[in-house]
Write an enzyme that holds these catalytic residues in place. Structure first.
Site, PDB file in Angstrom:
ATOM      1  N   CYS A  77       0.846  -1.188   0.000  1.00 29.15           N
ATOM      2  CA  CYS A  77       0.000   0.000   0.000  1.00 29.15           C
ATOM      3  C   CYS A  77       0.885   1.244   0.000  1.00 29.15           C
ATOM      4  O   CYS A  77       1.933   1.269   0.639  1.00 29.15           O
ATOM      5  CB  CYS A  77      -0.897  -0.016   1.235  1.00 29.15           C
ATOM      6  SG  CYS A  77      -1.750   1.536   1.551  1.00 29.15           S
ATOM      7  N   CYS A 402       4.309  22.490   3.625  1.00 29.25           N
ATOM      8  CA  CYS A 402       4.139  21.028   3.648  1.00 29.25           C
ATOM      9  C   CYS A 402       5.034  20.355   2.617  1.00 29.25           C
ATOM     10  O   CYS A 402       4.975  19.142   2.437  1.00 29.25           O
ATOM     11  CB  CYS A 402       2.677  20.649   3.404  1.00 29.25           C
ATOM     12  SG  CYS A 402       2.044  21.174   1.800  1.00 29.25           S
TER      13      CYS A 402
END
Length: 445
Positions: A77, A402
């Site tokens: 994942c 970010c």
């Protein structure tokens, strides 16, 4: 050396995303999931002029930082990148990522680097998740995308997502299957149900958004979902666009409240389906506290909050200053910010709709601006915005980022006018390679 070659190497360092680094004939090798200090057997997967890429075949001598993963789908994942290492090492990797990226990107090293801020809550910390759905061998699946792909890895129990998401997805999958609801296919562009978005507040209240290609009566599904007491709002989001954007502005309220109420540092905020909010409630508060600390606002000052969104930073700075002016290009966000100011009885916050680079010039002409704070999207700031700041010569900048790569690029553009004073990394995204940072810049004399 050629693709497919197998060799044993010593992992001598870690890169900015947590990959192991080894060397062969003075060329660097990047090996995902290898940890510094380990001896590993690897296979070369890519040969480039200055570097190699490889995959990890076997750890021959293991690092004490290696951690047995608690997720059966890791690393298949793509949601996490650092579940194979201790959180102690992850924090070191992220600290170095921020420090080294800024230093390399700006050629500046003489700035104060503060310790990474974290609170060691590394599971179930996300307050928002958008989960795509698909069909695989005629079975409905949902989960995170596999790394660097649009292949969905079926997973109902993601360790970093909101705690009730597994129950919400289980109910939704069962309904879709029992009612033979068509699932959107990215290849054919056909199908009704695309994704489910879940939002959660610190009060443990949930908003669910069903993302579909056209209107459909989901009354029975709504009736099942609202049996979960924490769910207070359910929307339908119509997205008939054939692109990778999952959430549009076309929202239809199916049940409950139009907005969630979130608390950030004692101020309350309306949160709608499309509202931008930091995905980690606890760390968001620590991020804002540090940003205010670096800003050091004074009661006689006028400050600009650019890219202000719904005013979450604006309203938390307001008590410390004479006036704060939020600027945002999205009208719905400005409308929300004005409402949030009224809800919090804050009268010294003003909000302006428009492009930051345009409205800052207008604002400076009528006000003496002491400082500016901003938290732009991942792409960083437009050159035109940075040019306006340089021309205005605002004495202090607090830049929340970010994406440290675009942060370094923007600081490099500003460095002839502004000096880096200090930088604080903040871990809003444990177990992933992402890291937030706050940079204080002062106008050069």
């Amino acid at each position: 050396m050629n693709k497919g070659d197998i060799l044993e190497v010593l992992i001598e360092d870690m890169d900015k995303d947590g990959k192991g680094i080894a060397y062969y004939n003075k060329k660097i090798i990047f090996i995902p999931y290898a940890i510094v200090g380990e001896t590993c057997k690897i296979e070369i997967t890519k040969v480039l002029s200055k570097l190699y890429e490889a995959k990890l075949l076997e750890v021959l001598i293991e690092s004490p930082y290696r951690k047995e993963t608690d997720c059966s789908l890791y690393p298949l994942c793509g949601g996490c990148q650092m579940r194979h290492m201790s959180y102690e090492l992850e924090k070191k990797v992220k600290f170095n990522k921020v420090k080294n990226t800024i230093t390399h990107g700006t050629k500046i090293a003489d700035f104060k680097m503060n310790e990474l801020i974290s609170n060691d809550i590394i599971n179930n910390y996300r307050n928002k998740a958008i989960i795509p759905f698909a069909k695989n061998n005629n079975e409905i699946i949902c989960g995170m995308y596999k790394g660097k792909s649009h292949e969905i890895i079926s997973n109902l129990n993601c360790h970093i997502e909101p705690p009730l998401l597994e129950k919400i997805l289980t109910i939704t999958k069962k309904y879709l299957k029992n009612n033979n609801i068509s699932i959107y296919d990215e290849t054919t562009k056909n199908g009704l149900f695309r994704a489910l978005m879940c939002r959660k507040t610190k009060y443990d209240k949930y908003m669910i958004v069903l993302i579909v290609t056209k209107k459909y009566d989901f009354s029975d599904l709504v009736n099942e979902l609202v049996k979960i007491n924490n769910i207070v709002s359910i929307y339908l989001n119509i997205n008939d666009l054939n692109n990778n954007v999952l959430l549009t502005d076309n929202n239809i309220l199916l049940y409950g409240k139009t907005n969630l109420t979130e608390d950030i540092l004692g101020h309350i905020f309306n949160v709608a389906p499309n509202t931008f909010l930091q995905v980690n409630n606890n760390m968001c508060e620590l991020l804002y506290k540090e940003a205010i600390n670096l800003l050091n606002p004074q009661k006689n000052e006028i400050i600009i909050d650019a890219y202000c969104g719904m005013g979450s930073i604006t309203l938390n700075v307001a008590p410390y200053v004479k006036q704060i002016i939020g600027i945002e290009v999205v009208k719905s966000a400005i409308d929300n910010a004005i409402l949030n100011a009224k809800m919090n009885d804050i009268n010294n916050a003003k909000f302006i709709l428009g492009k930051c680079e345009d409205k800052i010039l207008e604002t400076i002409k009528s006000n003496k601006i002491d400082s500016i704070i901003f938290d732009p999207p991942r792409k960083g700031c437009d050159i035109s915005f940075l040019d306006v700041i340089k021309e205005a010569k605002i004495k202090k900048i607090v830049y929340i980022s970010c994406n440290v790569a675009t942060l370094a690029r923007d600081i490099n553009y500003l460095k002839d006018t502004y000096k880096i004073v200090e930088v604080t990394p903040v871990d809003l995204f444990p177990r992933t390679s992402h890291v937030e940072s706050i940079t204080l810049l002062d106008l050069k004399k």
